[in-house]
Design a protein around this motif. Structure first.
Motif, PDB file in Angstrom:
ATOM      1  N   MET A 156      16.995 -46.657 -49.103  1.00 12.44           N
ATOM      2  CA  MET A 156      15.722 -45.933 -49.050  1.00 12.44           C
ATOM      3  C   MET A 156      15.522 -45.069 -50.293  1.00 12.44           C
ATOM      4  SD  MET A 156      14.541 -42.988 -46.324  1.00 12.44           S
ATOM      5  CE  MET A 156      15.613 -41.760 -47.103  1.00 12.44           C
ATOM      6  N   LEU A 157      16.578 -44.346 -50.687  1.00 13.29           N
ATOM      7  CA  LEU A 157      16.476 -43.479 -51.863  1.00 13.29           C
ATOM      8  C   LEU A 157      16.273 -44.287 -53.136  1.00 13.29           C
ATOM      9  CD1 LEU A 157      19.217 -40.797 -51.095  1.00 13.29           C
ATOM     10  CD2 LEU A 157      16.743 -40.594 -50.815  1.00 13.29           C
ATOM     11  N   ARG A 158      16.973 -45.397 -53.258  1.00 18.03           N
ATOM     12  CA  ARG A 158      16.805 -46.235 -54.453  1.00 18.03           C
ATOM     13  C   ARG A 158      15.401 -46.821 -54.522  1.00 18.03           C
ATOM     14  NH1 ARG A 158      22.307 -46.853 -53.545  1.00 18.03           N
ATOM     15  NH2 ARG A 158      22.011 -48.369 -51.863  1.00 18.03           N
ATOM     16  N   ASP A 159      14.852 -47.175 -53.372  1.00 20.18           N
ATOM     17  CA  ASP A 159      13.473 -47.682 -53.338  1.00 20.18           C
ATOM     18  C   ASP A 159      12.495 -46.598 -53.772  1.00 20.18           C
ATOM     19  OD1 ASP A 159      11.346 -49.607 -52.510  1.00 20.18           O
ATOM     20  OD2 ASP A 159      10.957 -48.054 -51.000  1.00 20.18           O
ATOM     21  N   TRP A 160      12.698 -45.381 -53.266  1.00 20.63           N
ATOM     22  CA  TRP A 160      11.839 -44.265 -53.680  1.00 20.63           C
ATOM     23  C   TRP A 160      11.948 -44.007 -55.174  1.00 20.63           C
ATOM     24  CZ3 TRP A 160      12.872 -40.056 -49.375  1.00 20.63           C
ATOM     25  CH2 TRP A 160      12.192 -40.432 -48.210  1.00 20.63           C
ATOM     26  N   ASP A 161      13.169 -44.045 -55.688  1.00 20.51           N
ATOM     27  CA  ASP A 161      13.391 -43.772 -57.107  1.00 20.51           C
ATOM     28  C   ASP A 161      12.675 -44.801 -57.983  1.00 20.51           C
ATOM     29  OD1 ASP A 161      14.571 -42.283 -59.232  1.00 20.51           O
ATOM     30  OD2 ASP A 161      16.113 -43.829 -59.438  1.00 20.51           O
ATOM     31  N   LYS A 162      12.644 -46.035 -57.496  1.00 26.57           N
ATOM     32  CA  LYS A 162      11.988 -47.107 -58.250  1.00 26.57           C
ATOM     33  C   LYS A 162      10.476 -46.984 -58.182  1.00 26.57           C
ATOM     34  CE  LYS A 162      11.798 -52.175 -58.597  1.00 26.57           C
ATOM     35  NZ  LYS A 162      12.324 -53.453 -58.032  1.00 26.57           N
ATOM     36  N   ARG A 163       9.953 -46.689 -56.983  1.00 25.09           N
ATOM     37  CA  ARG A 163       8.502 -46.657 -56.799  1.00 25.09           C
ATOM     38  C   ARG A 163       7.874 -45.314 -57.150  1.00 25.09           C
ATOM     39  NH1 ARG A 163       6.363 -47.600 -51.646  1.00 25.09           N
ATOM     40  NH2 ARG A 163       8.265 -46.941 -50.565  1.00 25.09           N
ATOM     41  N   PHE A 164       8.652 -44.241 -57.044  1.00 29.10           N
ATOM     42  CA  PHE A 164       8.121 -42.899 -57.299  1.00 29.10           C
ATOM     43  C   PHE A 164       9.060 -42.139 -58.242  1.00 29.10           C
ATOM     44  CE2 PHE A 164       7.222 -44.105 -52.841  1.00 29.10           C
ATOM     45  CZ  PHE A 164       5.839 -44.289 -52.936  1.00 29.10           C
ATOM     46  N   PRO A 165       9.036 -42.445 -59.532  1.00 27.77           N
ATOM     47  CA  PRO A 165       9.932 -41.777 -60.487  1.00 27.77           C
ATOM     48  C   PRO A 165       9.809 -40.253 -60.399  1.00 27.77           C
ATOM     49  CG  PRO A 165       8.793 -43.616 -61.527  1.00 27.77           C
ATOM     50  CD  PRO A 165       8.159 -43.438 -60.182  1.00 27.77           C
ATOM     51  N   GLY A 166      10.953 -39.597 -60.364  1.00 29.16           N
ATOM     52  CA  GLY A 166      10.976 -38.144 -60.296  1.00 29.16           C
ATOM     53  C   GLY A 166      11.127 -37.597 -58.889  1.00 29.16           C
ATOM     54  N   ARG A 167      10.967 -38.450 -57.871  1.00 30.77           N
ATOM     55  CA  ARG A 167      11.052 -37.959 -56.493  1.00 30.77           C
ATOM     56  C   ARG A 167      12.456 -37.451 -56.167  1.00 30.77           C
ATOM     57  NH1 ARG A 167       8.686 -41.037 -51.227  1.00 30.77           N
ATOM     58  NH2 ARG A 167       6.785 -40.218 -52.169  1.00 30.77           N
ATOM     59  N   LEU A 168      13.489 -38.179 -56.573  1.00 32.17           N
ATOM     60  CA  LEU A 168      14.850 -37.738 -56.255  1.00 32.17           C
ATOM     61  C   LEU A 168      15.180 -36.433 -56.957  1.00 32.17           C
ATOM     62  CD1 LEU A 168      17.010 -40.995 -56.145  1.00 32.17           C
ATOM     63  CD2 LEU A 168      15.474 -40.013 -54.446  1.00 32.17           C
ATOM     64  N   GLU A 169      14.708 -36.299 -58.202  1.00 29.94           N
ATOM     65  CA  GLU A 169      14.937 -35.052 -58.930  1.00 29.94           C
ATOM     66  C   GLU A 169      14.285 -33.883 -58.193  1.00 29.94           C
ATOM     67  OE1 GLU A 169      15.885 -38.264 -61.629  1.00 29.94           O
ATOM     68  OE2 GLU A 169      14.195 -37.925 -60.296  1.00 29.94           O
ATOM     69  N   SER A 170      13.059 -34.096 -57.699  1.00 32.58           N
ATOM     70  CA  SER A 170      12.357 -33.043 -56.967  1.00 32.58           C
ATOM     71  C   SER A 170      13.077 -32.700 -55.667  1.00 32.58           C
ATOM     72  CB  SER A 170      10.922 -33.507 -56.666  1.00 32.58           C
ATOM     73  OG  SER A 170      10.220 -32.516 -55.950  1.00 32.58           O
ATOM     74  N   MET A 171      13.561 -33.721 -54.963  1.00 36.68           N
ATOM     75  CA  MET A 171      14.278 -33.476 -53.714  1.00 36.68           C
ATOM     76  C   MET A 171      15.553 -32.698 -53.966  1.00 36.68           C
ATOM     77  SD  MET A 171      13.782 -36.815 -51.254  1.00 36.68           S
ATOM     78  CE  MET A 171      14.649 -37.933 -52.352  1.00 36.68           C
ATOM     79  N   PHE A 172      16.260 -33.032 -55.026  1.00 39.41           N
ATOM     80  CA  PHE A 172      17.502 -32.302 -55.303  1.00 39.41           C
ATOM     81  C   PHE A 172      17.203 -30.854 -55.672  1.00 39.41           C
ATOM     82  CE2 PHE A 172      21.179 -30.881 -57.699  1.00 39.41           C
ATOM     83  CZ  PHE A 172      22.210 -31.302 -56.882  1.00 39.41           C
ATOM     84  N   ARG A 173      16.129 -30.628 -56.428  1.00 42.68           N
ATOM     85  CA  ARG A 173      15.771 -29.243 -56.763  1.00 42.68           C
ATOM     86  C   ARG A 173      15.484 -28.429 -55.509  1.00 42.68           C
ATOM     87  NH1 ARG A 173      12.923 -31.624 -61.052  1.00 42.68           N
ATOM     88  NH2 ARG A 173      10.934 -31.439 -59.945  1.00 42.68           N
ATOM     89  N   SER A 174      14.955 -29.098 -54.462  1.00 42.81           N
ATOM     90  CA  SER A 174      14.650 -28.366 -53.226  1.00 42.81           C
ATOM     91  C   SER A 174      15.908 -27.773 -52.595  1.00 42.81           C
ATOM     92  CB  SER A 174      13.943 -29.291 -52.232  1.00 42.81           C
ATOM     93  OG  SER A 174      14.846 -30.229 -51.651  1.00 42.81           O
ATOM     94  N   LEU A 175      17.068 -28.416 -52.820  1.00 44.39           N
ATOM     95  CA  LEU A 175      18.318 -27.884 -52.282  1.00 44.39           C
ATOM     96  C   LEU A 175      18.715 -26.581 -52.962  1.00 44.39           C
ATOM     97  CD1 LEU A 175      20.444 -31.160 -51.997  1.00 44.39           C
ATOM     98  CD2 LEU A 175      19.306 -29.926 -50.154  1.00 44.39           C
ATOM     99  N   GLN A 176      18.130 -26.337 -54.138  1.00 41.90           N
ATOM    100  CA  GLN A 176      18.461 -25.129 -54.890  1.00 41.90           C
ATOM    101  C   GLN A 176      17.356 -24.077 -54.804  1.00 41.90           C
ATOM    102  OE1 GLN A 176      19.285 -27.549 -58.563  1.00 41.90           O
ATOM    103  NE2 GLN A 176      21.245 -26.479 -58.498  1.00 41.90           N
ATOM    104  N   HIS A 177      16.321 -24.360 -54.017  1.00 44.74           N
ATOM    105  CA  HIS A 177      15.221 -23.415 -53.849  1.00 44.74           C
ATOM    106  C   HIS A 177      14.861 -23.347 -52.358  1.00 44.74           C
ATOM    107  CE1 HIS A 177      14.937 -24.656 -58.087  1.00 44.74           C
ATOM    108  NE2 HIS A 177      14.520 -23.430 -58.288  1.00 44.74           N
ATOM    109  N   VAL A 178      15.801 -22.829 -51.575  1.00 48.77           N
ATOM    110  CA  VAL A 178      15.640 -22.773 -50.120  1.00 48.77           C
ATOM    111  C   VAL A 178      14.898 -21.487 -49.729  1.00 48.77           C
ATOM    112  CG1 VAL A 178      16.855 -22.742 -47.911  1.00 48.77           C
ATOM    113  CG2 VAL A 178      17.762 -24.099 -49.816  1.00 48.77           C
ATOM    114  N   VAL A 179      13.903 -21.620 -48.849  1.00 47.64           N
ATOM    115  CA  VAL A 179      13.113 -20.479 -48.378  1.00 47.64           C
ATOM    116  C   VAL A 179      13.268 -20.383 -46.857  1.00 47.64           C
ATOM    117  CG1 VAL A 179      10.850 -19.369 -48.385  1.00 47.64           C
ATOM    118  CG2 VAL A 179      11.471 -20.933 -50.245  1.00 47.64           C
ATOM    119  N   PRO A 180      14.267 -19.632 -46.357  1.00 47.08           N
ATOM    120  CA  PRO A 180      14.530 -19.566 -44.908  1.00 47.08           C
ATOM    121  C   PRO A 180      13.332 -19.100 -44.095  1.00 47.08           C
ATOM    122  CG  PRO A 180      16.377 -18.670 -46.143  1.00 47.08           C
ATOM    123  CD  PRO A 180      15.273 -18.880 -47.129  1.00 47.08           C
ATOM    124  N   SER A 181      12.470 -18.239 -44.678  1.00 48.62           N
ATOM    125  CA  SER A 181      11.327 -17.710 -43.926  1.00 48.62           C
ATOM    126  C   SER A 181      10.292 -18.785 -43.631  1.00 48.62           C
ATOM    127  CB  SER A 181      10.662 -16.567 -44.698  1.00 48.62           C
ATOM    128  OG  SER A 181      10.140 -17.034 -45.939  1.00 48.62           O
TER     129      SER A 181
END
Length: 314
Positions: A233-258
């Motif tokens: 699934m991730l490889r398919d997203w990476d192929k069809r939507f360049p930059g999506r995996l990078e954005s998802m990984f950045r979300s792990l470093q910008h967590v907003v508990p509220s």
């Protein structure tokens, strides 16, 4: 006077290939250096057990750590450790020959976990869980025996994202695979220096470096594994939507508990209105403004990455 022997000039194709390899090697080296710096993975005097499975990820991890060791402003030791799990047909000579050639200190640990897994796990069931637990316990024991202060594993960015989705889809938890953690018993520090590295970069690097890859045959193909499904699934997203995996990984470093829904991580019950602006208010509905590095740019200089010494990575 002896005649000076000149090397033949590189062809255009060879120059292009060398340029592309150097660019890839520097990108991986910078990513590893940045991860080490961001998470404080390596400290002066560390003795690091580099877990070497014979796969592309662990070969790349060892290769880059050896490179960084030469230019780092601090001293640390590396010792490669391979766990020979006694799978039928395992080529026992490959890793010792490779490590002897490199001149890297190493230890081969022989433990027949293959027989245990095959005996305990019913035919057709996933073997990864039991195999991982057995392997983890052995590696922790060996780290103690070798006096290692850190245990380095070869998980990369895509592994971390896969774990995030596996936990969401099948575990009901917003949990991934951290770049650095302490073991359950509190005695061992585990680090993942490849946490910022893309799997496709590692694959290409391993191919160009011609590492003697050893496939894992313990689990067979197991194409029905949920991790395989999520990876596809991730490889398919990476192929069809360049930059999506990078954005998802950045979300792990910008967590907003509220703006999640865990009352143990944010005091929703105690939430009150106030007369002053509220930092954790409704900005989640505003335009998204995550930090976006310019195309092709690099992060700041890492303490682990002496970039004035980047004449090759080996």
């Amino acid at each position: 006077m002896d005649a000076v022997i000149q090397k033949p000039a590189l062809t255009d194709a060879e120059q292009k290939a060398k340029y592309n390899f150097d660019k890839l090697a520097k990108r991986l080296r910078h990513a590893v250096g940045d991860a080490i710096d961001d998470f404080g993975m390596i400290e002066a005097g560390d003795r690091i057990m580099v877990c070497l499975s014979g796969g592309k990820d662990s070969y790349t991890m060892l290769d880059i750590l050896l490179s960084l060791q030469k230019s780092a402003p601090i001293d640390f030791e590396l010792i490669a450790v391979n766990l020979d799990q006694k799978q039928p047909g395992f080529p026992e000579h490959v890793l010792p020959a490779y490590l002897d050639k490199l001149g890297v200190p190493y230890k081969i640990v022989e433990e027949d976990t293959y027989s245990i897994v095959k005996r305990v796990v019913p035919e057709g069931k996933t073997t990864c869980g039991l195999c991982s637990r057995l392997r983890r316990g052995i590696l922790y024991r060996v780290a103690d025996e070798l006096g290692c202060t850190k245990i380095a594993l070869g998980h990369h960015r895509d592994d971390i994202l896969e774990t995030l989705f596996l936990n969401m889809f099948h575990g009901g938890r917003l949990k991934a695979m951290p770049p650095k953690l302490v073991s359950d018993d509190g005695r061992h520090m585990v680090i993942r220096p490849l946490a910022y590295c893309r799997e496709k970069d590692i694959e290409r690097y391993a191919e160009l470096r011609a590492f003697p890859i050893i496939p894992c045959n313990l689990c067979g193909s197991q194409t029905n594994l949920q991790r395989v499904v999520v990876g596809d699934m991730l490889r398919d997203w990476d192929k069809r939507f360049p930059g999506r995996l990078e954005s998802m990984f950045r979300s792990l470093q910008h967590v907003v508990p509220s703006h999640l829904a865990d009352p143990q991580r944010f005091d929703f019950k105690g939430l009150k209105t106030q007369d002053t602006p509220f930092e954790d208010g409704d900005t989640a509905f505003d335009a998204l403004e995550l930090p976006q590095p310019p195309e092709g740019s690099l992060r700041g200089i890492s303490i682990m990455d002496s970039r004035d010494k980047l004449e090759g990575c080996h």
